[in-house]
Scaffold this active site. Structure first.
Site, PDB file in Angstrom:
ATOM      1  N   GLY A 159     -13.169 -41.262 -30.486  1.00 18.16           N
ATOM      2  CA  GLY A 159     -14.578 -41.570 -30.748  1.00 18.16           C
ATOM      3  C   GLY A 159     -15.360 -42.218 -29.637  1.00 18.16           C
ATOM      4  CD  GLU A 206      -6.122 -39.618 -34.027  1.00 23.31           C
ATOM      5  OE1 GLU A 206      -7.296 -39.487 -34.465  1.00 23.31           O
ATOM      6  OE2 GLU A 206      -5.136 -39.660 -34.776  1.00 23.31           O
ATOM      7  N   PRO A 207      -8.538 -39.670 -28.270  1.00 19.29           N
ATOM      8  CG  PRO A 207      -8.307 -40.238 -26.002  1.00 19.29           C
ATOM      9  CD  PRO A 207      -7.566 -40.218 -27.311  1.00 19.29           C
ATOM     10  N   GLY A 208     -11.230 -37.419 -27.624  1.00 16.79           N
ATOM     11  CA  GLY A 208     -11.571 -36.036 -27.341  1.00 16.79           C
ATOM     12  C   GLY A 208     -12.717 -35.980 -26.348  1.00 16.79           C
ATOM     13  NE  ARG A 209     -18.625 -37.190 -28.426  1.00 13.69           N
ATOM     14  CZ  ARG A 209     -19.287 -36.246 -29.105  1.00 13.69           C
ATOM     15  NH1 ARG A 209     -20.116 -35.445 -28.485  1.00 13.69           N
ATOM     16  NH2 ARG A 209     -19.117 -36.137 -30.410  1.00 13.69           N
ATOM     17  NE  ARG A 227     -22.256 -32.379 -28.676  1.00 12.99           N
ATOM     18  CZ  ARG A 227     -23.129 -33.243 -28.221  1.00 12.99           C
ATOM     19  NH1 ARG A 227     -23.885 -32.953 -27.189  1.00 12.99           N
ATOM     20  NH2 ARG A 227     -23.245 -34.424 -28.777  1.00 12.99           N
ATOM     21  CE1 TYR A 245     -23.064 -32.538 -35.131  1.00 13.52           C
ATOM     22  CE2 TYR A 245     -22.634 -31.832 -32.884  1.00 13.52           C
ATOM     23  CZ  TYR A 245     -22.205 -32.013 -34.190  1.00 13.52           C
ATOM     24  OH  TYR A 245     -20.928 -31.680 -34.526  1.00 13.52           O
ATOM     25  CB  CYS A 283     -33.719 -13.643 -33.486  1.00 10.30           C
ATOM     26  SG  CYS A 283     -33.678 -12.271 -32.339  1.00 10.30           S
ATOM     27  CE1 TYR A 290     -15.331 -32.141 -31.124  1.00  9.77           C
ATOM     28  CE2 TYR A 290     -16.203 -33.788 -29.615  1.00  9.77           C
ATOM     29  CZ  TYR A 290     -15.283 -33.400 -30.569  1.00  9.77           C
ATOM     30  OH  TYR A 290     -14.297 -34.281 -30.958  1.00  9.77           O
TER      31      TYR A 290
HETATM   32  C1  LIG Z   1     -12.646 -35.382 -33.818  1.00  8.64           C
HETATM   33  C2  LIG Z   1     -11.548 -36.356 -33.961  1.00  8.64           C
HETATM   34  C3  LIG Z   1     -11.130 -37.115 -32.873  1.00  8.64           C
HETATM   35  C4  LIG Z   1     -11.808 -37.065 -31.532  1.00  8.64           C
HETATM   36  O1  LIG Z   1     -13.098 -37.577 -31.581  1.00  8.64           O
HETATM   37  P1  LIG Z   1     -13.926 -37.790 -30.205  1.00  8.64           P
HETATM   38  O2  LIG Z   1     -15.211 -38.324 -30.673  1.00  8.64           O
HETATM   39  O3  LIG Z   1     -14.056 -36.438 -29.596  1.00  8.64           O
HETATM   40  O4  LIG Z   1     -13.161 -38.720 -29.362  1.00  8.64           O
HETATM   41  C5  LIG Z   1     -10.050 -37.956 -33.041  1.00  8.64           C
HETATM   42  N1  LIG Z   1      -9.422 -38.061 -34.231  1.00  8.64           N
HETATM   43  C6  LIG Z   1      -9.791 -37.342 -35.311  1.00  8.64           C
HETATM   44  C7  LIG Z   1      -9.058 -37.494 -36.584  1.00  8.64           C
HETATM   45  C8  LIG Z   1     -10.857 -36.470 -35.215  1.00  8.64           C
HETATM   46  O5  LIG Z   1     -11.249 -35.779 -36.290  1.00  8.64           O
END
Ligand SMILES: *Cc1c(COP(=O)(O)O)cnc(C)c1O
Length: 418
Positions: free
Chosen positions: A243, A277-280, A316, A320, A346, A374
């Protein structure tokens, strides 16, 4: 020059990523193309590693942010674990050389087939989000003669103060088990055949710019850990989710160590390993979407730069109302105007940016920044548009990591009536 969200984007007349000119990439691979910097994603990963130095920890990259095999391969080589939300993502991780033992499986709707796949692969942990899921997993594991490692994803009911669509830790969300039910669920899991309790998890939302709600969630989780321990159940890890936000416009995005410091303080005396659990934050600023201006259209009230990327490539902004910085790839001496950067789809929602001052002509290239997370994973084929190519820059080299889709591919699984 303004400070770009991607610090490695340099050059005077020509923008380049690491040492590769974006115009060369466009010439070689066409547009629209997603371009990623291996250095940027490596640096982002290392920043977490540094922040966690001295702690037993595992960084599980959230695959849904960007699931390209080339990206997963880069993280696997850095030693990352992976956070997945489907069987398909698990297959990607395995295909990319990731270690299944370092995979955590999140998500509220895991099917039995997905559970079997994950048990067969020997994943590290299932993050359980309901009592029903516990039952299904226990039964599935037992029939396979296996034991499923689990954590409950607990909903700590803290407000992450982010976009409502990406806030996940409130009571009203579909995610996680209720805080007040967690202890009894741990007791129940301890008695369930086919289940081995490994940890506890929470994830409160995405694009968080403030560490305080995460630390607050960690405090709530820690209080629960103590109760669980008192019930005679040991945990091996505490997963605090992902997050962490990034800078898209002028947000003051946290640095990994500043973001984690309050959480690490909360957990400082704990023996459990910390999982993230970092993604973004690992890939967002490491990628951009390279697009070419097809036409400039001067309407009565607005100027439009119509580009060859669209909402199907980068959803996005439409989804959003998200902001992405847009920059010219090559400097020109044309006068700047204020444009909406729009695609050819369109839908009036098909915009990538609004009211941007750009010095462009038809045929020029634009880079839409901070598009590494994303972006491609949310791309669709709306309007029968083949999805973009993807390229990874590494120093002065440039590796294609996904070929541009062909129109034939799009209807290959369809058929006419008999
Ligand atoms: C989407 C998600 C993440 C990653 O979130 P980011 O905002 O991209 O860091 C981590 N854990 C879980 C369970 C998620 O659904």
């Amino acid at each position: 020059m303004t400070a770009f969200p991607i610090p490695t984007l340099t050059g005077t007349d020509q923008l380049q990523l690491e040492s590769v000119a974006l115009s060369d990439i466009a010439a070689q691979f066409g547009t629209p193309t997603y371009v990623y910097s291996r250095k940027a994603l490596t640096d982002a990963y290392r920043a977490y590693e540094t922040a966690l130095a001295g702690r037993k920890a595992m960084i599980c990259y959230a695959v849904k942010a960007n699931s390209n095999l080339g990206i997963l391969d880069a993280f696997a080589r850095l030693g990352a674990g992976f956070d997945i939300v489907s069987g398909g993502e698990l297959q990607r991780v395995i295909a990319a050389g990731g270690d299944p033992a370092k995979v955590v499986f999140s998500g509220v709707g895991k099917t039995e087939a997905e559970m079997r796949l994950a048990l067969e692969a020997g994943i590290g942990c299932f993050n359980i989000e309901s009592p029903e899921e516990l039952v299904r997993l226990g039964e599935t594991a037992a029939t396979m003669g296996k034991v499923a490692p689990i954590a409950f994803r607990v909903n700590p009911d803290v407000d992450p103060k982010t976009h409502p669509y990406i806030s996940t830790g409130l009571k009203a969300n579909k995610f996680g088990v209720a805080y007040d039910d967690a202890l009894s669920l741990y007791r129940r899991a301890a008695q369930t055949p086919g289940i081995a309790i490994h940890g506890i998890a929470s994830h409160i939302g995405s694009q968080l710019l403030d560490a305080a709600p995460v630390a607050e969630a960690a405090e709530r989780v820690l209080a629960l850990v103590e109760q669980i321990n008192d019930a005679g159940i040991e945990l091996h890890h505490i997963d605090i989710g992902g997050g962490m936000g990034i800078r898209y416009e002028d947000e003051s995005a946290p640095h990994a160590d500043a973001f984690l410091a309050p959480v690490l303080e909360v957990l400082k005396d704990r023996p459990e390993a910390i999982h993230l659990e970092p993604g973004r934050s690992l890939v967002g600023n490491a990628g951009l979407l390279l697009t070419r201006v097809e036409f400039l259209k001067h309407g009565e009230e607005k100027h439009f730069a119509i580009v060859d990327a669209a909402m199907n490539d980068l959803a996005r902004p439409a989804l959003y109302d998200a902001y992405h910085a847009v920059v010219e790839v090559e400097k020109s001496d044309v006068t700047a105007d204020v444009y909406d950067v729009v695609g050819p789809i369109c839908e009036s929602g098909d915009f990538l940016a609004r009211d941007r001052k750009l010095a462009v002509r038809a045929g020029d290239l634009l880079a839409i920044l901070s598009a590494g997370a994303y972006g491609m994973t949310m791309a669709s084929n709306y309007n029968t548009r083949p999805r973009a190519a993807e390229v990874m820059v590494d120093g002065d080299r440039c590796h294609p990591i996904r070929a541009r889709e062909r129109v034939e591919d799009l209807f290959a699984n369809e058929q006419r009536l008999p």
